[in-house]
Design a protein around this motif. Structure first.
Motif, mmCIF file in Angstrom:
data_model
loop_
_atom_site.group_PDB
_atom_site.id
_atom_site.type_symbol
_atom_site.label_atom_id
_atom_site.label_comp_id
_atom_site.label_asym_id
_atom_site.label_seq_id
_atom_site.Cartn_x
_atom_site.Cartn_y
_atom_site.Cartn_z
ATOM 1 N N LEU A 4 90.038 -60.539 97.177
ATOM 2 C CA LEU A 4 89.593 -59.412 98.574
ATOM 3 C C LEU A 4 89.650 -58.032 98.047
ATOM 4 O O LEU A 4 88.408 -58.081 98.629
ATOM 5 C CB LEU A 4 91.119 -59.129 98.930
ATOM 6 C CG LEU A 4 91.390 -58.214 100.172
ATOM 7 C CD1 LEU A 4 90.429 -58.983 101.186
ATOM 8 C CD2 LEU A 4 92.198 -58.422 100.611
ATOM 9 N N VAL A 5 89.916 -57.446 96.273
ATOM 10 C CA VAL A 5 89.126 -56.541 96.300
ATOM 11 C C VAL A 5 88.459 -56.863 95.605
ATOM 12 O O VAL A 5 87.384 -56.312 96.226
ATOM 13 C CB VAL A 5 90.052 -56.126 95.175
ATOM 14 C CG1 VAL A 5 89.796 -54.711 94.287
ATOM 15 C CG2 VAL A 5 91.580 -55.539 95.447
ATOM 16 N N LEU A 6 87.321 -57.739 94.681
ATOM 17 C CA LEU A 6 86.347 -57.608 94.783
ATOM 18 C C LEU A 6 85.315 -58.224 95.488
ATOM 19 O O LEU A 6 84.567 -57.716 95.583
ATOM 20 C CB LEU A 6 86.557 -58.907 93.647
ATOM 21 C CG LEU A 6 86.775 -59.558 92.134
ATOM 22 C CD1 LEU A 6 86.931 -60.644 91.454
ATOM 23 C CD2 LEU A 6 86.270 -58.256 91.242
ATOM 24 N N LEU A 8 85.430 -56.608 98.612
ATOM 25 C CA LEU A 8 85.453 -55.736 98.974
ATOM 26 C C LEU A 8 84.501 -54.349 98.407
ATOM 27 O O LEU A 8 83.812 -53.670 99.110
ATOM 28 C CB LEU A 8 86.721 -54.888 99.651
ATOM 29 C CG LEU A 8 87.411 -54.856 100.116
ATOM 30 C CD1 LEU A 8 88.953 -54.573 100.302
ATOM 31 C CD2 LEU A 8 86.848 -54.685 101.907
ATOM 32 N N ALA A 9 84.842 -54.343 96.996
ATOM 33 C CA ALA A 9 83.788 -53.789 95.823
ATOM 34 C C ALA A 9 82.395 -54.234 95.928
ATOM 35 O O ALA A 9 81.487 -53.494 96.031
ATOM 36 C CB ALA A 9 84.178 -54.299 94.710
ATOM 37 N N ALA A 10 82.616 -55.298 96.288
ATOM 38 C CA ALA A 10 80.959 -56.102 96.584
ATOM 39 C C ALA A 10 80.454 -55.615 98.261
ATOM 40 O O ALA A 10 79.068 -55.444 97.781
ATOM 41 C CB ALA A 10 81.172 -56.931 96.187
ATOM 42 N N LEU A 11 80.808 -55.812 99.269
ATOM 43 C CA LEU A 11 80.385 -55.249 99.803
ATOM 44 C C LEU A 11 79.644 -53.434 100.447
ATOM 45 O O LEU A 11 79.339 -53.372 100.482
ATOM 46 C CB LEU A 11 80.980 -55.088 101.261
ATOM 47 C CG LEU A 11 81.684 -56.796 101.653
ATOM 48 C CD1 LEU A 11 82.977 -56.724 102.486
ATOM 49 C CD2 LEU A 11 80.534 -57.076 102.634
#
Length: 175
Positions: A4-6, A8-11
């Motif tokens: 989920l963190v990855l 969100l970071a990609a978005l």
């Protein structure tokens, strides 16, 4: 959770592109098609500068006459007034030696009889060849300059009777 963190970071990184660094904008006085004229816009009716009310109050409320106010007036007079009016207020400052018009002496009977508001208004709005100092000298300093001008005028017309008795004895004892 890590996925989920990855995600969100990609978005968030996907939202960053060159348009965030190089944004379309108008220059200060550039032609703006959106406004059909210059990009400089007139302020809305009734808009005023952030400190305009405080400055207006300072202009209408004369500070009490103190030694500190006179000292401040002397300093401001030396900076802003003496180049034209001279250190003694005679109107023979350095600009006269450079060919500029001779300003009226503060010791002229017409200016001795003028009220304090006249001097404040002249400093604020200018008069004759003198331009406005409203943008350079805050209202409290204008009142200080007026107080110092009055002290200069009094210094030329004062007699020993004008000196307080305690100070008079000290002056009479001087050689």
């Amino acid at each position: 959770m890590r996925t989920l963190v990855l995600l969100l970071a990609a978005l968030a990184l996907a939202g960053c592109d060159q348009n965030m660094e190089i944004q379309p904008k108008y220059g200060e006085y550039a032609k703006a098609p959106l406004f059909r004229s210059s990009s400089a816009r007139n302020p809305p009716a009734g808009a005023m500068a952030r400190d305009a009310l405080a400055r207006q109050q300072e202009a209408t409320q004369r500070p009490p006459l103190t030694a500190g106010l006179l000292d401040r007036g002397r300093q401001r007079f030396a900076i802003f007034c003496s180049p034209c009016h001279g250190a003694g207020g005679d109107g023979n400052g350095i600009i006269v030696q450079r060919g500029m018009p001779h300003p009226t002496s503060y010791h002229d009977p017409r200016l001795v009889a003028a009220d304090d508001q006249h001097f404040f208004d002249v400093i604020s709005d200018g008069y004759g060849a003198m331009y406005s100092y409203a943008s350079r000298v805050p209202p409290r300093d204008r009142w200080a300059i007026v107080a110092y001008i009055r002290a200069l005028q009094l210094s030329r017309r004062a007699s020993l009777d004008d000196v307080p008795p305690g100070q008079r004895a000290r002056l009479e004892a001087m050689p």
